[in-house]
Design a protein around this motif. Structure first.
Motif, PDB file in Angstrom:
ATOM      1  N   ALA A   1       0.948  -1.254  -0.118  1.00 47.27           N
ATOM      2  CA  ALA A   1       0.155  -0.295   0.028  1.00 47.27           C
ATOM      3  C   ALA A   1       0.768   1.508   0.264  1.00 47.27           C
ATOM      4  N   PHE A   2       2.015   1.138   0.469  1.00 42.44           N
ATOM      5  CA  PHE A   2       2.871   1.964   0.323  1.00 42.44           C
ATOM      6  C   PHE A   2       3.748   2.513  -1.289  1.00 42.44           C
ATOM      7  N   GLY A   3       3.085   1.999  -2.053  1.00 39.88           N
ATOM      8  CA  GLY A   3       3.634   2.385  -3.266  1.00 39.88           C
ATOM      9  C   GLY A   3       1.773   3.105  -3.620  1.00 39.88           C
ATOM     10  N   LEU A   4       1.138   3.280  -3.563  1.00 36.65           N
ATOM     11  CA  LEU A   4      -0.282   4.317  -3.402  1.00 36.65           C
ATOM     12  C   LEU A   4       0.133   5.732  -3.461  1.00 36.65           C
ATOM     13  N   ARG A   5       1.024   6.450  -2.558  1.00 30.73           N
ATOM     14  CA  ARG A   5       0.726   7.011  -2.560  1.00 30.73           C
ATOM     15  C   ARG A   5       1.123   8.344  -3.437  1.00 30.73           C
ATOM     16  N   VAL A   6       0.118   8.955  -3.253  1.00 30.83           N
ATOM     17  CA  VAL A   6       0.807   9.895  -4.127  1.00 30.83           C
ATOM     18  C   VAL A   6       1.453  11.799  -3.093  1.00 30.83           C
ATOM     19  N   SER A   7       2.057  11.514  -3.515  1.00 29.68           N
ATOM     20  CA  SER A   7       3.199  12.955  -3.021  1.00 29.68           C
ATOM     21  C   SER A   7       2.429  14.193  -3.763  1.00 29.68           C
ATOM     22  N   GLN A   8       2.332  14.853  -2.658  1.00 30.98           N
ATOM     23  CA  GLN A   8       2.088  16.368  -2.172  1.00 30.98           C
ATOM     24  C   GLN A   8       0.261  16.693  -2.634  1.00 30.98           C
ATOM     25  N   ALA A   9      -0.737  15.192  -2.311  1.00 31.37           N
ATOM     26  CA  ALA A   9      -2.049  15.494  -3.104  1.00 31.37           C
ATOM     27  C   ALA A   9      -2.255  16.339  -1.902  1.00 31.37           C
ATOM     28  N   VAL A  10      -3.620  17.069  -2.725  1.00 32.43           N
ATOM     29  CA  VAL A  10      -4.589  17.197  -2.184  1.00 32.43           C
ATOM     30  C   VAL A  10      -5.527  16.048  -1.225  1.00 32.43           C
ATOM     31  N   THR A  11      -6.022  15.847  -0.435  1.00 31.54           N
ATOM     32  CA  THR A  11      -7.218  14.772  -0.202  1.00 31.54           C
ATOM     33  C   THR A  11      -8.603  14.851  -0.463  1.00 31.54           C
ATOM     34  N   ALA A  12      -9.865  14.575  -1.106  1.00 37.17           N
ATOM     35  CA  ALA A  12     -10.654  15.263  -1.149  1.00 37.17           C
ATOM     36  C   ALA A  12     -11.485  14.543   0.067  1.00 37.17           C
ATOM     37  N   ALA A  13     -12.677  14.676   0.179  1.00 33.80           N
ATOM     38  CA  ALA A  13     -13.660  14.548   1.896  1.00 33.80           C
ATOM     39  C   ALA A  13     -14.977  14.321   1.385  1.00 33.80           C
ATOM     40  N   PRO A  14     -15.400  12.807   1.513  1.00 38.05           N
ATOM     41  CA  PRO A  14     -16.951  13.222   0.782  1.00 38.05           C
ATOM     42  C   PRO A  14     -17.438  14.229   1.620  1.00 38.05           C
ATOM     43  N   ALA A  15     -17.886  14.656   0.248  1.00 36.31           N
ATOM     44  CA  ALA A  15     -19.783  15.365   0.976  1.00 36.31           C
ATOM     45  C   ALA A  15     -20.798  14.649   0.503  1.00 36.31           C
ATOM     46  N   ASP A  16     -21.499  15.466   1.572  1.00 32.99           N
ATOM     47  CA  ASP A  16     -22.924  14.607   1.675  1.00 32.99           C
ATOM     48  C   ASP A  16     -23.921  15.973   0.539  1.00 32.99           C
ATOM     49  N   CYS A  17     -24.627  14.640  -0.416  1.00 38.06           N
ATOM     50  CA  CYS A  17     -25.778  15.322  -0.777  1.00 38.06           C
ATOM     51  C   CYS A  17     -26.909  14.364  -1.922  1.00 38.06           C
ATOM     52  N   ALA A  18     -27.909  15.489  -2.281  1.00 38.20           N
ATOM     53  CA  ALA A  18     -28.807  14.415  -2.334  1.00 38.20           C
ATOM     54  C   ALA A  18     -28.404  13.183  -3.094  1.00 38.20           C
ATOM     55  N   ALA A  19     -27.885  12.705  -4.179  1.00 41.99           N
ATOM     56  CA  ALA A  19     -27.686  11.840  -4.722  1.00 41.99           C
ATOM     57  C   ALA A  19     -26.959  11.566  -4.580  1.00 41.99           C
ATOM     58  N   THR A  20     -25.745  11.432  -4.025  1.00 44.04           N
ATOM     59  CA  THR A  20     -25.018  10.246  -2.798  1.00 44.04           C
ATOM     60  C   THR A  20     -25.190   9.602  -1.951  1.00 44.04           C
ATOM     61  N   ARG A  21     -26.594   8.497  -2.411  1.00 38.52           N
ATOM     62  CA  ARG A  21     -26.724   7.869  -0.784  1.00 38.52           C
ATOM     63  C   ARG A  21     -27.144   6.372  -1.740  1.00 38.52           C
ATOM     64  N   GLY A  22     -26.528   5.515  -0.422  1.00 38.36           N
ATOM     65  CA  GLY A  22     -26.636   4.108  -0.745  1.00 38.36           C
ATOM     66  C   GLY A  22     -25.687   3.333  -1.440  1.00 38.36           C
ATOM     67  N   VAL A  23     -24.122   4.111  -1.698  1.00 40.62           N
ATOM     68  CA  VAL A  23     -23.340   3.079  -2.876  1.00 40.62           C
ATOM     69  C   VAL A  23     -23.351   1.021  -2.242  1.00 40.62           C
ATOM     70  N   ARG A  24     -23.962   0.444  -1.579  1.00 38.15           N
ATOM     71  CA  ARG A  24     -23.907  -0.446  -0.908  1.00 38.15           C
ATOM     72  C   ARG A  24     -23.454  -1.391  -1.987  1.00 38.15           C
ATOM     73  N   GLY A  25     -23.698  -1.511  -3.671  1.00 36.43           N
ATOM     74  CA  GLY A  25     -23.413  -3.035  -4.649  1.00 36.43           C
ATOM     75  C   GLY A  25     -25.062  -3.569  -4.597  1.00 36.43           C
ATOM     76  N   GLY A  26     -24.878  -4.659  -6.093  1.00 36.28           N
ATOM     77  CA  GLY A  26     -26.236  -5.032  -6.214  1.00 36.28           C
ATOM     78  C   GLY A  26     -27.117  -5.206  -6.425  1.00 36.28           C
ATOM     79  N   ASP A  27     -26.997  -3.271  -6.236  1.00 37.64           N
ATOM     80  CA  ASP A  27     -28.508  -2.853  -6.336  1.00 37.64           C
ATOM     81  C   ASP A  27     -28.404  -1.909  -7.235  1.00 37.64           C
TER      82      ASP A  27
END
Lengths: 178, 148
Positions: free
Chosen positions: B31-57
């Motif tokens: 996993a150490f190879g997955l770091r991205v130098s100087q990257a800014v990390t984007a946090a999850p944001a709530d919005c009406a459309a972003t509900r229920g990514v549970r897979g299969g449905d």
């Protein structure tokens, strides 16, 4: 032999692109993270996800861990949090990612370097608790435990609960003294 | 009874009776190879459309926001594999591209004029998208776990 490197030093080196330091963090804390995930009741696949998730969170926070010397506890707590999200089947990303500190002595034992203390405390328990917990620790089934201790199978579960309660009390007392 | 389970897990850890599997340790090290130098990390944001990514449905949406960029990811799980249709907006500029990453596979896509991109056939598990912008710090989404 070199002295083992301090966790804060390892974290700092990892943040400066030192793969060896990262590997040492994994050696030091990976087994405990696995135990935390399994303690939450996850099967092997989900436990692997929870552990991997915690390492990925560390990557995201490599430069922003507030207490670098407590990175082991941070990893264990983060593993538990990821495990609980998996159990609850939370959609990704929600709720917001805050590490909650749980003062329960059991959590403290597992998430700190408490294995030696725990083992010492078990050794100080009276029988049948001492042997029972040692047997349970090796995943011995109730029937075998009952045979070894000469007690009815039905008594193993309740005795185990009583013994864990005694262990919890002793650990709490030691935490208080410290 | 999670507290008792914690004690038992600590005992097992001390006794060495449920050791961490080698492939889990190896994955953590890789996993150490997955770091991205100087990257800014984007946090999850709530919005009406972003509900229920549970897979299969059916598909589900996840939104991430940071550094003036919004990532909308529509994730579909089918036949044990993951498809991602995404959009980065506002458009991060000419020459930008995204890496859609899992611990085992990274797929690179140029962004369309609309900021849209798509990948198919990713293995289930942890997923993150990184947007590389010429002359600016890359922005990566937080890792999300997608399982059927």
């Amino acid at each position: 032999m070199h002295e083992p490197r301090d966790p804060a030093e390892l974290l700092k080196a990892a943040a400066e692109d030192d793969q060896t330091a990262w590997d040492q963090l994994e050696s030091r804390f990976g087994p405990r993270m696995w135990a935390v995930a399994r303690a939450c009741g996850l099967n092997a696949t989900d436990a692997a996800d929870a552990v991997q998730g915690a390492w990925l969170r560390l990557l995201e926070n490599l430069h922003t861990i507030r207490e670098p010397s407590g990175v082991g506890a941070w990893l264990a707590t983060t593993t538990r949090r990821e495990a609980l999200l998996i159990i609850r089947k939370e959609p990704p990303g929600f709720p917001s990612f805050d590490v909650v500190h749980d003062p329960d002595p059991a959590t403290v034992v597992l998430e700190a370097d408490g294995s030696r203390l725990l083992w010492k405390t078990v050794s100080a328990l009276h029988e049948p608790c001492r042997t029972l917990l040692q047997l349970v620790a090796t995943d011995m089934g109730s029937q075998q435990v009952a045979m070894r201790l000469g007690m009815p199978v039905g008594a193993v579960g309740p005795t185990r609960i009583r013994c864990l309660e005694k262990l919890r009390t002793l650990i709490s007392l030691q935490e208080t003294v410290q | 009874m999670i507290n008792d389970e914690y004690f038992l897990a600590a005992l097992r850890l001390a006794a060495g009776s449920d050791p961490i599997p080698g492939h889990v340790s190896a994955a953590a090290r890789d996993a150490f190879g997955l770091r991205v130098s100087q990257a800014v990390t984007a946090a999850p944001a709530d919005c009406a459309a972003t509900r229920g990514v549970r897979g299969g449905d059916g598909p589900g949406m996840v939104r991430f926001v940071a550094a003036g960029l919004t990532f909308d990811l529509e994730v579909t799980v089918g036949d044990g594999l993951i498809d991602v249709a995404g959009q980065v907006f506002p458009h991060p500029g000419e020459g930008s591209h995204v890496d859609v990453r899992t611990p085992h596979l990274t797929l690179t896509r140029r962004l369309a004029r609309t900021g849209q991109f798509a990948v198919t056939g990713l293995p289930p598990g942890w997923l993150s998208v990184v947007c590389h912008r010429p002359g600016l710090a890359p922005v990566q989404t937080r890792w999300v776990r997608i399982r059927p």
